[in-house]
Design a protein around this motif. Sequence first.
Motif, PDB file in Angstrom:
ATOM      1  N   LYS A  26       0.660  -1.021  -0.263  1.00  0.00           N
ATOM      2  CA  LYS A  26      -0.019   0.118  -0.103  1.00  0.00           C
ATOM      3  C   LYS A  26       0.749   1.669   0.462  1.00  0.00           C
ATOM      4  O   LYS A  26       0.462   2.037  -1.200  1.00  0.00           O
ATOM      5  N   GLY A  27       2.504   1.461   0.837  1.00  0.00           N
ATOM      6  CA  GLY A  27       2.452   2.230   0.823  1.00  0.00           C
ATOM      7  C   GLY A  27       3.923   2.766  -0.267  1.00  0.00           C
ATOM      8  O   GLY A  27       4.696   3.405  -0.022  1.00  0.00           O
ATOM      9  N   LYS A  70       0.351   8.856   3.109  1.00  0.00           N
ATOM     10  CA  LYS A  70      -0.871   7.735   3.943  1.00  0.00           C
ATOM     11  C   LYS A  70      -0.864   6.616   4.960  1.00  0.00           C
ATOM     12  O   LYS A  70      -0.714   6.507   5.706  1.00  0.00           O
ATOM     13  N   TYR A  71       0.868   6.116   3.753  1.00  0.00           N
ATOM     14  CA  TYR A  71       0.709   4.445   4.602  1.00  0.00           C
ATOM     15  C   TYR A  71       2.570   4.700   4.518  1.00  0.00           C
ATOM     16  O   TYR A  71       3.482   5.531   3.386  1.00  0.00           O
TER      17      TYR A  71
END
Length: 92
Positions: free
Chosen positions: A48-49, A65-66
Motif C-alpha cells: 500500500k505504501g 498515507k501509508y
Amino acid sequence: MKRLLKVVLSFGLVLGISYGAGGSAQVVDAKTKIVKFKNCKDMNKVYKGGVAKSSKVKNKGGKTKYKPFVSKALYDANKARDRDKDGIACER
C-alpha cells in the motif's frame, strides 16, 4: 571452568552470527518474492505504501498515507516506478 567458558563463547559466536551486521535486512530480502510490477496500481495492491530502497529514505512529495515496505532488491526491480527519484517507488 574451561567447559563453561567454551559454552559461553560458543553461544556468543552463534548469537553474533545470527544477529550480525546486515543479517536482518538480508532475511527480509530472501523472504520477499522479487516481482516486477506493470504499474503502480498493481504494486499498491500488494504494498500500500509502495517500496523503499532503505529505511532512511525520506519522501520528497509531501505527506503520505501509508508507510512503504523496505526492500532494496524489490525497489531495484521496480526502479522505473519511482517518478520523483526519491528512493520510494509508488508511494501513497
